[in-house]
Design an enzyme around this catalytic site. Structure first.
Site, PDB file in Angstrom:
ATOM      1  N   THR A   1      38.141 -73.573  -7.382  1.00 37.21           N
ATOM      2  CA  THR A   1      37.940 -74.950  -6.968  1.00 37.21           C
ATOM      3  C   THR A   1      36.516 -75.442  -7.222  1.00 37.21           C
ATOM      4  OG1 THR A   1      37.573 -73.969  -4.816  1.00 37.21           O
ATOM      5  CG2 THR A   1      39.718 -74.937  -5.208  1.00 37.21           C
TER       6      THR A   1
ATOM      7  N   GLU B   1      44.569 -80.675  -3.550  1.00 37.14           N
ATOM      8  CA  GLU B   1      46.011 -80.860  -3.473  1.00 37.14           C
ATOM      9  C   GLU B   1      46.457 -82.291  -3.776  1.00 37.14           C
ATOM     10  OE1 GLU B   1      47.054 -77.480  -0.215  1.00 37.14           O
ATOM     11  OE2 GLU B   1      46.046 -79.246   0.556  1.00 37.14           O
TER      12      GLU B   1
ATOM     13  N   GLY C   1      45.061 -69.074  -6.287  1.00 35.43           N
ATOM     14  CA  GLY C   1      45.659 -68.816  -4.976  1.00 35.43           C
ATOM     15  C   GLY C   1      46.832 -69.739  -4.743  1.00 35.43           C
TER      16      GLY C   1
ATOM     17  N   GLN D   1      39.929 -80.494 -10.446  1.00 33.64           N
ATOM     18  CA  GLN D   1      40.926 -80.371  -9.391  1.00 33.64           C
ATOM     19  C   GLN D   1      42.020 -81.427  -9.572  1.00 33.64           C
ATOM     20  OE1 GLN D   1      41.024 -77.995  -6.495  1.00 33.64           O
ATOM     21  NE2 GLN D   1      40.111 -77.164  -8.341  1.00 33.64           N
TER      22      GLN D   1
END
Lengths: 726, 174, 328
Positions: free
Chosen positions: A468, A687, A239, A620
């Site tokens: 994730t 992030e 995404g 991640q």
């Protein structure tokens, strides 16, 4: 529950299943590695038509006529859908309402304007090229394309003290202009949807990140009630922000299915994904840093110019972490938005910090050199006690630990730094570092947890797992709370028939929906404790039984037991600044002749609260670090200066890093619990891994070869241009 | 012009399939739609991402850049042919163990590619990363990275993918 | 992709008959053609699949050279024992291009016919004189990052994107071409591709009905063979600039310097004056500079690709330094 207070005593730490945080393999992993996990376009739907979007070959103007005759006469063509409810842009994340519709009004090159539907994909793809469009395009001289050539609007401004004076009086200062190119999410799965309409209810298999918002966006677009819409996104092929809001293919498929009363599949071509899905805005930034002899900041200035289409609220939040990352009494933070006719700018992984942090951290490296302070030490000296303007305390702050642990693991040399110190044949070798920071977000979320009579548990929420690890960690939270091994917990996601989750975006998924599962489990535990005749605090569950006693199956007595957990962020975000912090260290080699740069090794140390699964959390981090390499070296959207179209609209010419660009990556997860961040003491991690890493590489390029490149990405031509001649 | 009659079918994972009528059908769309083998992914449809990698007669190719009708008589192995959830291949298991994927969309292509790639190394086929063009080739991380560079992973799982492949390579060597 | 008739010839003669009509194209590996057909940049009405013809052989020639069949895959060529030992430049160039998946399908003939990667050529909603003669060139005033600095015209500044042919140009290979009822003709690789001039739609000298049957490499010559490719990613990217070199030294002087360049022109760029200048010289930074001056004397940038001029200079110097053992 609403979180208004720090969750200092967390129930999770009193549990005995010993499951949470463990590096267990993804629960859906076997399906993914064997190719049996179905993505949006892959559901077997009988009698399905194929739709291909037709896009505008001009930047701004009006479609005056669509002549469908020739197209409809082609083999297999069933319809040309040109409905004014079709969407012209993708919705921004968390919009919750339809984005701009009426696609005949064109605002950017490549905007979808119609859908050609045929029996087969081959027929539809060809027919879409034969649709005759008449249009009235605006004179290109009147259409703005270049963000630096228009008068921008001011978007935000924070001022404290007198930055100009601080700069003038500083013993060291840096005044630097940096730019970053536009980026594409470029998720590997193109945007896709299959819509089915049974005359009253719409079911859509789509590739979306936030079904809890997307259902409202889709219902609004096609004029249905939410109750008459079902969205399914069990697997999402990446995404990175591009699937936050409902996008054009999903609405088009839905309208076509309703009109034609047959299922319709619409998959965007890769070129269409590039041309009409969110871009990250390019930025032009100015950093002004002033310090005393010791490197302690006295002035901090960060200006950013970003762009978006007229009418779009979103502006790349470049200054987000600059607000609080470093001290400095005299501050000026300002951001402007230029209105240009490129496709919508929106969220791409780590909006804001992904480009703001690299610029800031290059400027910090320049200040370190100017002030003669080791770059790690410079950061350590400038960690503020509280928010430098608002005075709010930090919920938890691990920047110093990350800097220290990262430096040690990397074997950072804190001695005097001078560029061009090491040559290996054709290559200059150097090192660089940077801080990481990313604001922490949470969002309302619901999840239902059912203890089944057979002693297994089921977690249900419309939350998505975009890679994730949501399937896995929600099972770990539930398993830990309910005393069940991971394989006794079934997690069902990505279906709006389940309670509304938080959606996956802004790195808030795990903390938010994880907390909802936690809340549901607490309620279940209460009921179990009542049945067992103990207080909840005394209830110790492990491996499907009360420790040393009754099994869950017996306690349940043949009946399922279900609870819905509802988590809401409370006022706590006004009391604390919550953010993830970290540090990057990189070693690069730069070719003396060609300016080609290769990252040789990279270490990232991150503090993001409780680790829910060591394996997926680490993944991640390496994902974010890999993106850092792309930001630093290869990724740039190029727009045509004449008509504004995106020229490099494919994966051959938009260069996401390949295997060979990425070395082994060393990740340190710094121990942290953040009671104010979420009830489960976790923060976002999706992030943080890319919020500054590009600067570590940029600073290493400078240290290697003396090229202080001020423009990201640092392609060979830019490195060569900045490299001192031998 | 004559229309070709395909007497020999295409064999996919040891099962014979008739070829499609429309010669425009790519091998990728044929697998995904006509054969129901959706494990092979469409990421770019132009040979730029590797998600559609399958093994044809022992060699890995981008199935998006090949027409199905060109493959009569060929033997195709897709991700479904390498292993199943009940009996995953060593490479599939290694990807799972090393978390060599996140969203999972590039994964079947990575695994098909890696499986064929190790055979290429075993056959001493050189790559751009090989220091010498002759002599034995070892599955070093740099060799594997170069040889896997035709498979993009946007989640950024590369480091874990290399770890997974290296483990299988070591197992093969042992 | 437009509908097309698909046919398979049973012989080379048959293939040349079938490919003679306009709007007919031969397909081999398909890695470039199918890509362009999906974009409707190429719209053949008939597609002639020549894959089953026996043109994949790689064999020694009588004069000590090597003949590489048109249908030999890039993989087979790069892995061939004699290519590895006698023409390592060719193996290196092939291995520096694309990916293993693509090289497993791509063929010698197809690679020679590979079309440009110019963004305006591949986007049918943009002007492009190569794709649509007379429509204009979008790149000249647009984004010319990938584009040529030598041999351009007002009509086209596209580059030939391949690596294999650049090595073949340095090796002075010959392209073998056949057509129905005629003897095989031979064209040097150096003359196979054209400059755009005012007919940029023609990439090369191949005429309708002609099929490439193979490429011959002359007997190997003494000298160091180097392929240097500069690109934006470490793999899977087209060349910004590439240099193919066969360089020999005798008694401290350059005795051979066969050079060709990729990424800077509409064809693999071979400038015979470079060899004349370099042969007999004692290698040095100054000599390399002189060679670059000569190579680039007519070079013209188009803004976005201005960097290719200094980059070519530096890539050339690095390659010559590597080949001659000079420290720069």
């Amino acid at each position: 529950m609403k979180q208004d207070q720090p969750a200092t005593d967390c129930k999770l730490d009193q549990m005995s299943q010993d499951l949470l945080g463990k590096p267990i393999a993804r629960s859906e992993g076997l399906a993914k590695v064997t190719g049996t996990a179905p993505y949006a376009a892959e559901y077997p739907v009988d009698n399905c038509l194929e739709g291909v979007l037709v896009t505008a070959p001009f930047a701004r103007g009006t479609v005056t006529d669509i002549d469908t005759q020739a197209c409809l006469a082609m083999d297999g063509v069933v319809a040309v859908v040109e409905d004014e409810r079709m969407t012209a842009r993708a919705a921004q994340g968390t919009a919750g309402e339809a984005p701009v519709q009426q696609p005949r009004t064109v605002c950017y090159w490549g905007q979808p304007i119609a859908l050609v539907v045929a029996e087969t994909f081959e027929q539809a793809r060809d027919a879409a090229k034969h649709l005759v469009i008449s249009f009235d395009a605006d004179d290109l001289d009147d259409v703005a394309f270049d963000p630096n050539a228009v008068d921008p609007e001011n978007k935000e401004s924070t001022s404290q003290g007198d930055l100009t004076r601080a700069m003038n009086e500083a013993s060291s200062n840096v005044d630097a202009r940096l730019t970053t190119s536009g980026h594409a999410s470029a998720a590997m799965e193109p945007h896709a949807a299959i819509a089915e309409w049974d005359g009253s209810k719409l079911t859509v298999y789509a590739s979306l990140q936030m079904l809890n918002y997307n259902i409202a966006e889709l219902a609004d677009a096609v004029d249905l009630e939410e109750d008459d819409v079902r969205l399914i996104s069990r697997y999402v092929g990446g995404g990175f922000g591009s699937k936050l809001g409902i996008s054009e293919e999903t609405v088009a498929a839905a309208i076509a299915a309703m009109q034609l009363e047959r299922p319709v599949r619409v998959v965007m071509s890769r070129q269409q994904v590039f041309q009409c899905i969110m871009r990250r805005s390019e930025t032009t930034q100015r950093l002004r840093l002033a310090s005393g002899d010791d490197g302690a900041l006295t002035g901090f200035g960060h200006y950013a110019l970003v762009s978006n289409l007229p009418g779009e609220e979103f502006a790349e939040p470049v200054l987000q972490s600059s607000q609080f990352l470093y001290a400095g009494e005299n501050r000026l933070l300002e951001m402007d938005v230029a209105r240009v006719h490129r496709m919508t700018a929106g969220s791409v992984r780590a909006p804001g910090e992904a480009v703001g942090m690299p610029a800031l951290e290059v400027a910090m490296d320049m200040l370190a050199e100017e002030a003669g302070v080791d770059p790690v030490e410079l950061r350590l000296r400038n960690i503020p006690e509280n928010h430098p303007v608002e005075g709010t305390p930090f919920s938890s702050h691990k920047l110093a630990e990350c800097l220290k642990q990262g430096a040690e693991a990397f074997n950072w040399d804190s001695g005097k730094r001078k560029p061009r110190h090491t040559k290996d044949g054709e290559w200059w070798i150097g090192t660089g570092m940077a801080s990481a920071a990313r604001v922490h977000n949470v969002s309302e979320a619901k999840a239902r947890v059912t203890l089944k009579a057979d002693g297994t548990a089921m977690v249900e929420t419309d939350m998505t797992d975009i890679g994730t690890g949501t399937y896995t960690i929600l099972g770990q939270v539930a398993g830990e709370m309910l005393g069940l091994p991971r394989d006794k917990v079934l997690v069902e996601l990505g279906d709006t028939q389940f309670p509304r989750g938080s959606g996956s975006g802004g790195s808030w998924g795990a903390a938010s929906v994880g907390s909802a599962v936690f809340v549901a489990c607490q309620a279940l535990r209460k009921k179990l404790a009542e049945r067992a005749g103990v207080s909840e605090d005394e209830l110790s569950l492990k491996d499907g039984a009360i420790s040393g006693g009754t099994s869950l199956v017996d306690l349940l007595d043949g009946k399922d037991l279900a609870e819905e957990g509802h988590y809401e962020p409370g006022d706590i975000d006004e009391d604390f600044v919550a953010a993830g912090f970290g540090a990057y260290f990189a070693q690069v080699r730069v070719n003396r002749f060609t300016g080609e740069t290769r990252v040789e090794r990279m270490t990232g140390a991150f503090g993001f609260g409780r680790v829910l699964n060591e394996k997926t959390a680490r993944s991640q981090c390496i994902g974010g670090m890999t993106w850092s390499i792309g930001v630093a070296l290869t990724e740039a959207l190029h727009f045509d200066p004449v008509d504004g179209h995106l020229v490099n609209c494919d994966l051959a010419e938009y260069h996401v890093p390949v295997h060979r660009d990425v070395p082994d990556l060393d990740v340190i997860m710094v121990e942290e619990r953040d009671p104010a961040a979420s009830p489960i003491q976790a923060k976002g991690i999706g992030e943080l891994g890319m919020c500054g890493g590009a600067a570590a590489i940029a600073n290493a390029i400078y240290n290697a070869c003396g090229a202080r490149v001020m423009d990201f990405p640092m392609t060979p031509d830019r490195v060569l241009a900045a490299m001192p001649y031998d | 012009m004559m229309k070709l009659e395909f007497i020999v079918p295409i064999t996919i994972n040891n099962t014979a399939h008739p070829l499609p009528d429309d010669p425009r059908t790519s091998l990728l769309d044929f697998l995904r739609r006509d054969c129901g083998l959706t494990g092979t992914k469409k990421g770019c449809d132009h040979g730029q991402c590797g998600a559609c990698t399958v093994i044809v007669n022992g060699q890995r190719i981008n199935s998006c850049l090949s027409l199905a009708v060109m493959h009569d008589g060929d033997s195709v192995t897709t991700i479904e042919g390498l292993g199943t959830p009940d009996a995953p291949s060593p490479m599939q298991k290694a990807f799972l163990e090393h978390d060599g994927f996140q969203c999972g969309y590039c994964t079947p292509g990575q695994i098909c590619s890696a499986t064929a790639m190790l055979q290429e190394i075993a056959n001493n086929m050189p790559s751009d990363a090989s220091e010498s063009l002759d002599g034995p080739i070892k599955p070093t991380p740099e060799e594997i990275r170069e040889r896997m560079s035709g498979n993009l992973c946007r989640c950024g799982a590369y480091a874990n993918i290399i770890a997974a492949i290296s483990e299988v390579a070591e197992g093969d060597a042992a | 992709m437009r509908p097309f008739q698909y046919a398979r010839p049973d012989s080379l003669d048959h293939a040349t008959q079938l490919t003679a009509p306009e709007d007919t194209m031969a397909i081999a590996g398909g890695t470039n053609l199918i890509d362009l057909m999906k974009l409707q940049v190429e719209t053949p009405q008939e597609l002639i699949d020549i894959n089953r013809l026996t043109m994949g052989e790689i064999a020694d020639t009588d004069d000590g050279g090597l003949r590489i069949g048109a249908l030999a895959t890039n993989t087979a060529t790069a892995a061939h024992d004699r290519v590895r030992s006698d023409y390592p430049l060719l193996a290196r160039a092939i291995l520096a291009g694309a990916t293993q998946q693509l090289r497993n399908k791509a063929t010698t003939g197809g690679n020679l016919c590979q079309r440009t990667r110019c963004y305006y050529f591949t986007n049918i909603d943009q002007p492009c004189n190569k794709r649509d003669p007379g429509s204009g060139c979008g790149a000249i005033k647009g984004i010319a990052r990938l584009h040529a600095i030598l041999g351009t015209s007002n009509h086209c500044i596209a580059t030939y994107p391949g690596d294999m042919a650049v090595a073949m140009a340095a090796l002075d290979a010959q392209v073998l071409i056949t057509r129905e009822g005629e003897k095989e003709r031979t064209v040097p690789v150096r003359d196979f591709h054209r400059l755009p001039g005012d007919t940029p739609e023609k990439d090369n000298v191949l005429e309708a009905g002609e099929i490439i049957t193979g490429v011959t490499l002359p007997a190997p010559v003494e000298g160091k063979q180097i392929y240097r490719k500069v690109r934006e990613r470490s793999s899977y990217a087209f060349a910004l600039v590439s240099v193919a070199a066969v360089v020999a030294m005798t008694d401290g002087r350059i005795s051979r310097a066969n050079l060709a360049f990729g990424g800077i022109a509409h064809k693999p760029w071979h400038d015979p004056r470079l060899s004349e200048l370099l042969v007999g010289e004692t290698p040095s930074a100054a000599v390399f500079d002189k060679a670059a001056d000569l190579l680039l004397e007519d070079a013209q940038g188009y803004g976005e690709n201005d960097f290719k001029i200094p980059l070519t200079r530096r890539a050339l110097a690095a390659t010559l330094a590597d080949a001659t053992g000079v420290e720069l």
